[in-house]
Design an enzyme around this catalytic site. Structure first.
Site: not given
Ligand code: IMP
Ligand code: MG
Length: 177
Positions: A94, A38, A97-98, A159, A153, A101
């Site tokens: 990129d 990403g 979100d939560t 992408r 993606d 990661t």
């Molecule tokens: P987290 O661990 O919930 O913060 O999610 C992060 C990962 O989820 C990012 O590295 C993205 O790969 C994927 N992700 C979260 N939201 C989106 C979105 O709206 N579009 C595409 N990928 C997303």
């Molecule tokens: Mg991703």
């Protein structure tokens, strides 16, 4: 597809981020760790907007068994990572979100004994933070909408778009086939 940020808006904001990061790391070269895949667009553009020496390296993280918006088990691959001992590192993704990661990768990086770890993302879904951790640098705050383009993606598609958009059901259906 509805455009959320145009290519011009993204470039303008990355220029500001590049200035901010350059000022903060003017004293010693920062090691920017891109989270594949990403990070690919934001890494390439941010690097061209920094005006201090930087090091670059990559790590990859993939989640299996997850759905579009809720990640499954995270697998971290650090086999291409440069030596981080005593280095100031900036982890770049990129989207935040939560936050899980980033949080898991930050925890994973501690074993390499960097001097400091900061985090940067282009997009920050401020509604969804489950970790209580905020990114140190971010491009844009966005609502809880699934977005694609500029490295982001769906099913490894979209992408390549130079802008960021909100795919509609038709876009998602096409990408799934
Ligand atoms: P987290 O661990 O919930 O913060 O999610 C992060 C990962 O989820 C990012 O590295 C993205 O790969 C994927 N992700 C979260 N939201 C989106 C979105 O709206 N579009 C595409 N990928 C997303
Ligand atoms: Mg991703």
């Amino acid at each position: 597809m509805q455009v959320l940020f145009t290519a011009e808006q993204i470039q303008e904001r990355i220029t500001e981020l590049g200035d901010q990061i350059s000022a903060d790391y003017a004293e010693s070269p920062v090691t920017i760790i891109g989270i594949l895949s990403g990070c690919l667009m934001v890494m390439a553009d941010l690097l061209r907007r920094t005006n201090v020496p930087v090091r670059t390296t990559f790590i990859s993280a993939s989640s299996y068994g997850g759905t579009r918006t809720s990640p499954g088990e995270l697998t971290i691959n650090d086999s291409m990572l440069a030596d981080l001992q005593g280095k100031d590192v900036l982890l770049l993704d990129d989207i935040y979100d939560t936050g899980q990661t980033m949080q898991k990768i930050v925890a994973h990086l501690q074993q390499f004994q960097p001097a400091s770890i900061a985090t940067a993302v282009l997009l920050w879904k401020t509604d969804r933070n489950l970790t209580g951790m905020d990114p140190d640098y971010f491009g844009f705050r966005i609502p809880d909408k699934f977005v694609v383009g500029y490295g982001l993606d769906y099913n490894e598609r979209f992408r390549e778009l130079p802008w960021i958009g909100i795919p509609d059901d038709d876009d998602l259906r096409q990408a799934a086939s």
